[in-house]
Enzyme design. Structure first.
Site, short mmCIF file in Angstrom:
data_model
loop_
_atom_site.label_atom_id
_atom_site.label_comp_id
_atom_site.label_asym_id
_atom_site.label_seq_id
_atom_site.Cartn_x
_atom_site.Cartn_y
_atom_site.Cartn_z
N GLY A 141 -4.96 6.60 2.20
CA GLY A 141 -4.38 7.42 1.14
C GLY A 141 -4.45 8.90 1.45
O GLY A 141 -3.64 9.69 0.98
N ALA A 167 -8.47 5.43 -0.02
CA ALA A 167 -8.73 5.02 -1.40
C ALA A 167 -10.18 4.56 -1.50
O ALA A 167 -10.80 4.18 -0.52
CB ALA A 167 -7.79 3.88 -1.77
N GLU A 186 -5.48 0.67 6.69
CA GLU A 186 -5.48 -0.30 5.59
C GLU A 186 -5.54 -1.75 6.03
O GLU A 186 -6.24 -2.57 5.41
CB GLU A 186 -4.23 -0.10 4.71
CG GLU A 186 -4.28 1.13 3.83
CD GLU A 186 -3.80 2.40 4.54
OE1 GLU A 186 -3.66 2.39 5.78
OE2 GLU A 186 -3.58 3.40 3.84
N GLU A 233 -1.47 9.54 3.53
CA GLU A 233 -0.27 9.47 2.68
C GLU A 233 -0.13 10.76 1.87
O GLU A 233 0.98 11.24 1.64
CB GLU A 233 -0.37 8.24 1.77
CG GLU A 233 -0.22 6.94 2.57
CD GLU A 233 -0.50 5.71 1.74
OE1 GLU A 233 -1.60 5.62 1.16
OE2 GLU A 233 0.38 4.84 1.67
#
Ligand code: NAI
Length: 725
Positions: free
Chosen positions: A119, A73, A144, A122
């Site tokens: 992300g 992200a 993260e 993911e």
């Protein structure tokens, strides 16, 4: 009715060929792809239009960037978030997007080259088939927690379902990433291919999945939790597959975590909760909790501090070390290393590893052979750990040569001196180097001698500076570059560029006794020594600072560094700063008694036994003997840690530091200052400069003038202003 014309996506480029749509993720104007809301908003409509398109039978996601899939992200976006609810809804949006992707009837393949993190992973997890390149740059992981948050777009649910709980926790809780081969073993990717054929194989697999020739995975949300046969050892599998075993597994993981984080880092603990929720209450409930916890964490103080560190290091990567943008670093192909001891061999290692030829000069043939062996041992170790091939090791080692004279040094662009810590020896080295090399830069790795004193012997002081590495060089992330008033900007920029190539985070500071890091360490160590002299217990004192957040306590550190080294540096600092930084004389008595610390197997602790224990005979050499007094741990930590914080503020006030940012990074990466506190200056801001000023005045009244607040702290405290804007 006319359909509104679909807007062309900004972040994606689509190529359709033989029924396979290849979607290139390509965030405009950036060198790496990161996920931001604008990209998120384009993804679902794009996926839906491809789903509707009869010409498309399957989809491949690949990157439009040369060397990266999706790095995660956009952290700047995360940092701008103002409330937990806002962050939670960002996570929910991400979850919905990937859920939609995973539920597509048409198969989706992730073609991964370069960083596939956070992300990005993911995203790949929501695809139905994953192919990674075997390139060194390809890494997959969930980092993260290093930013104080948890995976928020399904990672805590999909990863354990794909590779098993224990393996997933291993990655998520430590913020780890793995290379392609390991990912294949874990079942995280389905296949590994060389970079040139990535797209071709991805298209082929997509077509095979579409035709039914290849079977695709059940979506994670519908899948029963399972253990991947390949990875899990039998016992682990048993643990994961029954409820009692699972709760034991989670309990153990939690215990292990707490031992590591000491409660200072909430993110791993929350990630564990989210994974557990998914196991006990199902995928949907797991996602809900994941998003909620992500939201809470995103606005927490710890996450703020960790993100600030992330931005500071990113900014340092772009910092040339000099203010004038027209100054360019010289190209450096060959460096010289003087002295191939502990530090010199490490410096040669990180150089060769970066593709820079390193010529080591030692005092005799056997020392030279030892130095060469030490560099090679570093590479051998990596071959053993499989992070390097034999061929790569041999290539790197071809860059390393040794000498016992000055032959070959006429051609080095930069020389790093790492001989014994002795001013006249180092001055002799400058003169000798200048005699053989007409225009090379001379950098000294001294840990305490002011660079100006060494440069005083030089004919070309503009080419002399300090490159202060930390031990062990290959592991420690910081390089402190020290410039004098005479150092040429070009020399600084060159040293900074070399440091970055060697993989270091580089700060540039001005010359002065102890520079920045050794200087702020000095009052910290002195205060710890004072507490011992006042009667504190060795282990309790260490524990106090570890509880405050340092990786090891000051007494353990002294044993590691060497009590004699501490004593020597203490003398230099006493000479330079007088009473305020006077090192307690007791240290010297310990050295005279043969206590040098770990290296002599005789220090504050015993070495050689199974467990590290305090050596009680040490107390016989200290005032108060074996009868130790009780001190409050928080009070001990405050005294010791604030000495460091105040000294850092002095360094900023005196212009040793260029910025508070550099001071924070130097303390965290060089000395282990607790990252969750963000460094001395972030800590001062978080406590409040006014409150910190009051604390210093209270300690000054109790313990004396060494606690006198730095003038800059007085100024900021009275104005109620911060060190960082
Ligand atoms: P060391 O004792 O391991 O290495 C020094 C090496 O220099 C020895 O191998 C010695 O044979 C060689 N040497 C001595 N005189 C020489 C000469 N005339 N020509 C060529 N080689 C010569 O010491 P270490 O720990 O590597 O320290 C080196 C320097 O780095 C010192 O200035 C020290 O203060 C500094 N430093 C040390 C740190 C540490 O943690 N050990 C951290 C940061 C800096």
């Amino acid at each position: 009715m006319n359909q509104p014309a679909e807007k062309l996506p900004q972040n994606f480029r689509v190529e359709i060929e033989d029924g396979v749509a290849v979607v290139f993720i390509d965030v405009p104007g950036e060198s790496v792809n990161t996920i931001n809301p604008a990209l998120g908003e384009e993804l679902t409509p794009l996926v839906e239009s491809l789903d509707r398109d009869p010409a498309v039978k399957a989809i491949v996601f690949a990157s439009g960037k040369k060397d990266g899939f999706v790095a995660g992200a956009d952290v700047a976006m995360l940092q701008r978030v103002r409330s937990a609810a806002e962050a939670e809804s960002l996570a929910r949006a991400g979850q919905r997007g990937f859920d939609r992707l995973e539920r597509l009837q048409k198969p989706v393949v992730a073609a991964i080259h370069g960083a596939c993190l956070g992300g990005g992973l993911e995203w790949a997890l929501a695809c139905h088939w994953r192919i990674a390149t075997d390139d060194r740059k390809t890494v997959l992981g969930q980092p993260e927690v290093q930013l104080g948050v948890i995976p928020g777009a399904g990672g805590t649910q999909r990863l354990p379902r794909l590779i098993g709980i224990a393996q997933a926790l291993d990655i998520i809780l430590a913020g780890k990433s793995v290379k392609a081969r390991k990912a294949l073993k874990l079942g995280l990717v389905d296949e590994v291919v060389p970079p040139p054929v990535l797209l071709q194989v991805a298209r082929q697999r997509a077509a095979e999945l579409a035709s039914g020739k290849l079977r695709r995975e059940v979506p994670a949300g519908l899948k029963k939790l399972k253990v991947h046969g390949l990875v899990a050892a039998a016992t682990q599998a048993v643990l994961e597959e029954n409820a009692v075993g699972r709760s034991l597994l989670f309990r153990e993981a939690r215990k292990k975590l707490l031992r590591k984080t000491r409660g200072h880092y909430p993110a791993p603990e929350k990630a564990l909760q989210a994974v557990q929720q998914g196991y006990e209450r199902g995928f949907e409930k797991g996602l809900l909790l994941e998003a909620r916890l992500f939201g809470e964490l995103a606005v927490s103080d710890v996450a703020r501090r960790l993100m600030e560190i992330f931005f500071a290091t990113t900014a340092l990567k772009k910092d040339s070390g000099v203010a004038d943008p027209s100054v360019k670093a010289r190209p450096v192909r060959r460096i010289g290393v003087l002295g191939g001891g502990l530090m010199g061999s490490g410096i040669a290692y990180v150089s060769a590893n970066a593709g820079i030829a390193a010529r080591i000069r030692e005092k005799d043939a056997s020392s030279a052979a030892r130095a060469f062996g030490a560099v090679k041992a570093g590479f051998d170790e990596r071959v053993k750990r499989k992070s390097l091939t034999r061929v790569e090791r041999d290539q790197a080692m071809r860059l390393v040569t040794t000498a016992t004279d000055w032959s070959g040094f006429e051609g080095v662009d930069l020389l790093v001196e790492a001989v014994f810590e002795d001013l006249s020896l180092k001055q002799e080295m400058v003169r000798a180097f200048e005699a053989v090399n007409a225009g090379g830069i001379f950098a000294t790795n001294t840990s305490s001698i002011p660079i100006g004193k060494i440069a005083a012997a030089a004919k070309r002081p503009e080419l002399v500076l300090g490159m202060h590495y930390f031990s062990p060089v290959p592991k420690m992330p910081l390089l402190e570059i020290i410039v004098t008033s005479k150092t040429a900007p070009e020399a600084v920029a060159t040293a900074v560029a070399v440091g970055k190539r060697q993989g270091k985070t580089v700060i540039v500071v001005n010359d002065g006794p102890g520079f920045y890091t050794s200087r702020i360490l000095s009052p910290y160590m002195n205060e710890a020594a004072r507490l011992l002299i006042e009667g504190a217990d060795i282990a309790e004192l260490d524990r106090a600072l570890v509880e405050w957040g340092f990786p090891v306590g000051p007494i353990t550190l002294l044993d590691e560094v060497g009590i004699d080294v501490g004593d020597k540096v203490g003398k230099v600092m006493t000479e330079a700063f007088g009473e305020r930084l006077r090192a307690p004389g007791e240290l010297h008595k310990l050295v005279e008694a043969g206590r040098l610390g770990r290296k002599s197997k005789k220090g504050f602790y015993t070495y050689g036994g199974k467990k590290k224990e305090v050596d009680p005979t040490m107390y016989d050499l200290l005032p108060g003997g074996r009868n130790r007094k009780r001190f409050d741990r928080a009070a001990m930590a405050e005294r010791v840690a604030l000495q460091m914080v105040n000294e850092a503020i002095l360094c900023l006030g005196e212009g040793i530091l260029r910025s508070a940012r550099d001071g924070d990074i130097g303390a965290i990466f060089g000395l282990g200052f607790p990252p969750f506190r963000g460094g001395p200056f972030r800590h001062a801001d978080a406590v409040g400069t006014r409150a910190l000023l009051e604390a210093m005045r209270r300690l000054e009244a109790q313990h004396g003038a060494r606690f006198a607040p730095a003038p800059l702290l007085v100024e900021k405290g009275q104005a109620g202003s911060n060190f960082h804007g």
